[in-house]
Design a protein around this motif. Structure first.
Motif, PDB file in Angstrom:
ATOM      1  N   PHE A  66      23.132  16.291  35.752  1.00 22.43           N
ATOM      2  CA  PHE A  66      22.033  17.208  35.122  1.00 22.43           C
ATOM      3  C   PHE A  66      20.777  17.286  35.499  1.00 22.43           C
ATOM      4  CE2 PHE A  66      19.472  18.063  31.430  1.00 22.43           C
ATOM      5  CZ  PHE A  66      20.225  19.312  30.904  1.00 22.43           C
ATOM      6  N   GLN A  77      17.228  19.725  33.979  1.00 25.74           N
ATOM      7  CA  GLN A  77      16.735  20.656  33.058  1.00 25.74           C
ATOM      8  C   GLN A  77      16.566  21.924  33.824  1.00 25.74           C
ATOM      9  OE1 GLN A  77      16.430  20.466  29.581  1.00 25.74           O
ATOM     10  NE2 GLN A  77      16.458  18.094  29.579  1.00 25.74           N
ATOM     11  N   TYR A 100       8.648  17.429  28.043  1.00 26.19           N
ATOM     12  CA  TYR A 100       8.571  16.113  28.262  1.00 26.19           C
ATOM     13  C   TYR A 100       7.233  15.634  27.579  1.00 26.19           C
ATOM     14  CZ  TYR A 100      12.805  15.633  30.995  1.00 26.19           C
ATOM     15  OH  TYR A 100      14.112  15.663  31.542  1.00 26.19           O
ATOM     16  N   TYR A 128      21.407   8.843  26.785  1.00 23.72           N
ATOM     17  CA  TYR A 128      21.866  10.268  27.468  1.00 23.72           C
ATOM     18  C   TYR A 128      20.612  10.484  28.486  1.00 23.72           C
ATOM     19  CZ  TYR A 128      24.208  10.424  22.960  1.00 23.72           C
ATOM     20  OH  TYR A 128      25.240  10.412  21.945  1.00 23.72           O
ATOM     21  N   GLY A 154      20.626  10.856  32.218  1.00 29.58           N
ATOM     22  CA  GLY A 154      20.685  11.758  33.102  1.00 29.58           C
ATOM     23  C   GLY A 154      20.147  11.042  34.527  1.00 29.58           C
ATOM     24  N   THR A 171      14.865  10.807  34.127  1.00 29.83           N
ATOM     25  CA  THR A 171      13.588  11.408  34.185  1.00 29.83           C
ATOM     26  C   THR A 171      12.627  11.112  33.083  1.00 29.83           C
ATOM     27  OG1 THR A 171      14.794  13.270  33.160  1.00 29.83           O
ATOM     28  CG2 THR A 171      14.083  13.813  35.297  1.00 29.83           C
ATOM     29  N   GLU A 205      23.755   6.516  30.563  1.00 33.92           N
ATOM     30  CA  GLU A 205      24.110   7.721  30.875  1.00 33.92           C
ATOM     31  C   GLU A 205      25.544   7.468  31.422  1.00 33.92           C
ATOM     32  OE1 GLU A 205      23.222  11.077  31.380  1.00 33.92           O
ATOM     33  OE2 GLU A 205      25.160  11.236  32.259  1.00 33.92           O
ATOM     34  N   GLU A 206      26.500   8.691  31.218  1.00 33.07           N
ATOM     35  CA  GLU A 206      27.822   8.072  31.369  1.00 33.07           C
ATOM     36  C   GLU A 206      28.277   8.892  32.777  1.00 33.07           C
ATOM     37  OE1 GLU A 206      30.571  10.342  28.843  1.00 33.07           O
ATOM     38  OE2 GLU A 206      29.920  12.408  29.658  1.00 33.07           O
ATOM     39  N   GLY A 210      27.946   4.326  31.173  1.00 32.12           N
ATOM     40  CA  GLY A 210      28.917   4.393  30.103  1.00 32.12           C
ATOM     41  C   GLY A 210      28.532   5.158  29.179  1.00 32.12           C
ATOM     42  N   LYS A 211      29.655   5.452  28.242  1.00 33.78           N
ATOM     43  CA  LYS A 211      29.346   6.286  26.898  1.00 33.78           C
ATOM     44  C   LYS A 211      28.308   5.723  25.958  1.00 33.78           C
ATOM     45  CE  LYS A 211      33.214   9.433  26.975  1.00 33.78           C
ATOM     46  NZ  LYS A 211      32.511  10.539  27.153  1.00 33.78           N
ATOM     47  N   VAL A 212      27.440   6.448  25.480  1.00 32.46           N
ATOM     48  CA  VAL A 212      26.290   6.019  24.870  1.00 32.46           C
ATOM     49  C   VAL A 212      26.870   5.077  23.616  1.00 32.46           C
ATOM     50  CG1 VAL A 212      24.426   6.390  23.322  1.00 32.46           C
ATOM     51  CG2 VAL A 212      24.574   7.621  25.393  1.00 32.46           C
ATOM     52  N   GLU A 213      28.158   5.811  22.838  1.00 32.13           N
ATOM     53  CA  GLU A 213      28.514   5.313  21.736  1.00 32.13           C
ATOM     54  C   GLU A 213      29.310   3.848  21.861  1.00 32.13           C
ATOM     55  OE1 GLU A 213      28.987   8.324  23.250  1.00 32.13           O
ATOM     56  OE2 GLU A 213      30.967   8.997  23.053  1.00 32.13           O
ATOM     57  N   ASP A 266      18.682  12.769  24.264  1.00 31.00           N
ATOM     58  CA  ASP A 266      18.783  13.987  24.695  1.00 31.00           C
ATOM     59  C   ASP A 266      20.203  14.295  24.776  1.00 31.00           C
ATOM     60  OD1 ASP A 266      18.581  16.651  25.600  1.00 31.00           O
ATOM     61  OD2 ASP A 266      17.345  15.857  27.217  1.00 31.00           O
ATOM     62  N   PRO A 267      20.879  14.182  23.656  1.00 28.55           N
ATOM     63  CA  PRO A 267      22.436  14.379  24.091  1.00 28.55           C
ATOM     64  C   PRO A 267      22.906  16.068  24.510  1.00 28.55           C
ATOM     65  CG  PRO A 267      21.894  14.581  21.627  1.00 28.55           C
ATOM     66  CD  PRO A 267      20.574  14.368  22.426  1.00 28.55           C
ATOM     67  N   PRO A 268      24.025  15.956  24.748  1.00 24.96           N
ATOM     68  CA  PRO A 268      24.560  17.316  24.963  1.00 24.96           C
ATOM     69  C   PRO A 268      24.545  18.226  23.464  1.00 24.96           C
ATOM     70  CG  PRO A 268      26.347  15.929  24.828  1.00 24.96           C
ATOM     71  CD  PRO A 268      25.069  14.961  24.868  1.00 24.96           C
TER      72      PRO A 268
HETATM   73  C1  LIG Z   1      21.030  17.191  27.757  1.00 21.96           C
HETATM   74  S1  LIG Z   1      21.223  15.991  29.279  1.00 21.96           S
HETATM   75  C2  LIG Z   1      20.013  15.268  29.414  1.00 21.96           C
HETATM   76  C3  LIG Z   1      19.622  14.402  30.449  1.00 21.96           C
HETATM   77  C4  LIG Z   1      18.291  13.952  30.509  1.00 21.96           C
HETATM   78  N1  LIG Z   1      17.478  13.557  29.155  1.00 21.96           N
HETATM   79  C5  LIG Z   1      17.298  15.057  31.092  1.00 21.96           C
HETATM   80  O1  LIG Z   1      16.458  15.469  30.565  1.00 21.96           O
HETATM   81  O2  LIG Z   1      17.209  15.325  32.129  1.00 21.96           O
HETATM   82  C6  LIG Z   1      22.691  15.046  28.424  1.00 21.96           C
HETATM   83  C7  LIG Z   1      23.031  14.055  29.511  1.00 21.96           C
HETATM   84  O3  LIG Z   1      23.959  13.151  28.534  1.00 21.96           O
HETATM   85  C8  LIG Z   1      24.915  12.934  29.406  1.00 21.96           C
HETATM   86  N2  LIG Z   1      26.117  12.883  28.420  1.00 21.96           N
HETATM   87  C9  LIG Z   1      26.946  13.425  27.781  1.00 21.96           C
HETATM   88  N3  LIG Z   1      27.596  12.902  26.917  1.00 21.96           N
HETATM   89  C10 LIG Z   1      27.485  11.531  26.872  1.00 21.96           C
HETATM   90  C11 LIG Z   1      27.962  10.482  26.365  1.00 21.96           C
HETATM   91  N4  LIG Z   1      28.761  10.389  25.434  1.00 21.96           N
HETATM   92  N5  LIG Z   1      27.622   9.094  27.007  1.00 21.96           N
HETATM   93  C12 LIG Z   1      26.494   9.059  27.794  1.00 21.96           C
HETATM   94  N6  LIG Z   1      25.864  10.095  28.273  1.00 21.96           N
HETATM   95  C13 LIG Z   1      26.269  11.459  28.259  1.00 21.96           C
HETATM   96  C14 LIG Z   1      25.064  13.971  30.391  1.00 21.96           C
HETATM   97  O4  LIG Z   1      26.003  13.505  31.447  1.00 21.96           O
HETATM   98  C15 LIG Z   1      23.915  14.646  30.842  1.00 21.96           C
HETATM   99  O5  LIG Z   1      23.414  13.743  31.924  1.00 21.96           O
END
Ligand SMILES: C[S@@+](CC[C@H](N)C(=O)[O-])C[C@H]1O[C@@H](n2cnc3c(N)ncnc32)[C@H](O)[C@@H]1O
Length: 434
Positions: A266, A268, A278, A297, A299, A302, A318-319, A345-348, A364-366
């Motif tokens: 990912f 921006q 930022y 999250y 990425g 950054t 970050e996953e 891994g997954k944040v949760e 900064d989640p999806p």
């Molecule tokens: C909106 S982007 C933000 C990335 C970074 N903060 C940036 O500004 O470039 C969300 C990121 O969360 C990751 N992601 C989505 N669901 C996730 C989860 N459950 N656990 C960990 N990472 C996750 C995605 O792969 C993505 O890189």
């Protein structure tokens, strides 16, 4: 029940509706016999002739046939395919007016969904809101023609120029149409990225039938190179990401730092506004050098790396494995090794296994927002400050509602227009624990 209403209100019946406001998908809304009626393309204050095409008990959707009374805010959409293409929803009004509505959508979501009373700061718009996207994903017809999907359908909309992309990226798209007619027939999606230096990367996506090779169409690669594209990626015969041609590394400059980014990580999409967004995060974090910080999250690292020089330590989670690899390399390139750690891994699930308590959490989640387990864990850990970056005011408001009930106060909300002419709005929110 719905069918009955449609029987009473045949779709070819022409009705008149007055638009009261815009809702957050960019549609106008008015009332017909007390039923909320959503009409894409109608602006507040306008009266439109419409026909209903989808009717439910409490709301219906209608197609705009003609504008009977026109808003002074209406403009002719600069893009010739605006009405067919799903990409932009707001090119029929002035940029200033789109910002007014984005501001209201954030305010409404926070008060209605989150039950939060906070003054939202004026949205940070763009001085020049065109040619801002650094990424374009095009779908391809068997003829070789490229286009965007029309709304949520799989119907392609072709265009000669997308006004959200640079002239250079539009040229890359034309080259792909010109040269990719017979070769790479199986490719269904092409994604271009352009960095702030004007260098490009192309990812070719298709079923993993055979390894893609630059030998299959050398003229295409030469033409792309002359126009600034530095690498082309695709898949090998097993479907794994593989460099077909060019340089392995592609980097982007953000806040005067350089970040490597893989085609599958990912980034921006609005380079100019990323610096703005930022900067709000850095201000909100207000680091003194003592803090343990988490970047959830994260990425390609950054935010974590922008924060690292001002913190005791930053941990990113970050996953996406490609993004984590980039983040680790970016820490080396930006002299931050020792200050940062990136966990995959997954944040949760991953955040429960970290043996440290953060003072500040940046997240900064999806678009779907935080997993409920993440919100609960934050309420247990009680970091002093949370900086929540969100691209969806609805899920942001939902999560902030839970955090405020758990002892946080929303100190500031700063919308940033990362996606001019579309319905999307980004926000940077600062929360403090009581
Ligand atoms: C909106 S982007 C933000 C990335 C970074 N903060 C940036 O500004 O470039 C969300 C990121 O969360 C990751 N992601 C989505 N669901 C996730 C989860 N459950 N656990 C960990 N990472 C996750 C995605 O792969 C993505 O890189």
């Amino acid at each position: 029940m719905n069918d009955k209403r449609l029987d009473n209100n045949p779709t070819d019946e022409k009705l008149t509706v007055e638009c009261l406001r815009l809702i957050s998908d960019g549609s106008g809304v008015g009332y017909l016999n007390g039923i909320a009626t959503f009409v894409p393309g109608l602006l507040p204050g306008e009266i439109g002739e419409v026909e209903v095409y989808e009717a439910k008990k409490k709301w219906q959707r209608a197609r705009l046939l003609r504008v009977i009374k026109r808003s002074p805010e209406r403009i002719a959409a600069p893009c010739s395919v605006f009405e067919e293409c799903g990409g932009c929803q707001l090119q029929h009004t002035t940029y200033e007016e789109t910002l007014v509505w984005k501001q209201r959508w954030v305010e409404d979501a926070l008060s209605r969904i989150g039950k939060i009373s906070v003054e939202v700061k004026p949205i940070h718009g763009m001085a020049s809101p065109w040619c801002y996207r650094n990424k374009a994903s095009l779908h391809r017809e068997p003829t070789g023609k490229l286009g965007y999907y029309k709304g949520k359908s799989k119907e392609l909309v072709h265009f000669s120029e997308c006004l959200l992309l640079s002239e250079r990226m539009n040229r890359w798209i034309r080259l792909a149409e010109e040269f990719l007619t017979d070769s790479f027939a199986e490719i269904h999606t092409l994604s271009f990225r352009e960095n702030t230096k004007g260098e490009g990367l192309l990812l070719l996506e298709g079923p993993p039938t055979k390894a893609l090779s630059a030998e299959d169409n050398p003229e295409f690669f030469e033409a792309l190179f002359k126009e600034g594209v530095r690498s082309v990626w695709g898949t090998d015969s097993e479907g794994n990401l593989a460099l077909i041609w060019g340089e392995e590394r592609f980097s982007q400059t953000i806040l005067d730092m350089t970040f490597e980014v893989s085609p599958l990580s990912f980034l921006q999409v609005n380079s100019l506004q990323t610096d703005v967004l930022y900067s709000h995060v850095l201000d909100g974090a207000a680091l003194t050098g003592e803090e343990i910080v988490w970047d959830l999250y994260s990425g390609i690292g950054t935010l974590a790396l922008a924060l690292a020089s001002k913190a005791q330590k930053v941990t990113g989670i970050e996953e996406n494995p490609y993004a984590v690899d980039n983040a680790i390399q970016n820490a080396v390139n930006n002299n931050a090794v020792g200050h940062v750690e990136f966990l995959m891994g997954k944040v949760e699930s991953r955040m429960t296994k970290i043996d440290e308590e953060p003072d500040v959490v940046v997240l900064d989640p999806p678009r779907s927002g935080m997993h409920p387990a993440v919100v609960q864990r934050l309420l247990e850990l009680k970091p002093q400050r949370i900086i929540y970056v969100s691209c969806d005011p609805g899920t942001l408001a939902r999560d902030l509602g839970v955090l405020t009930q758990g002892g946080y106060a929303v100190e500031s909300v700063q919308p940033v227009d990362m996606f001019p002419w579309t319905m999307h709005t980004e926000c940077c929110c600062l929360l403090e624990h009581a």
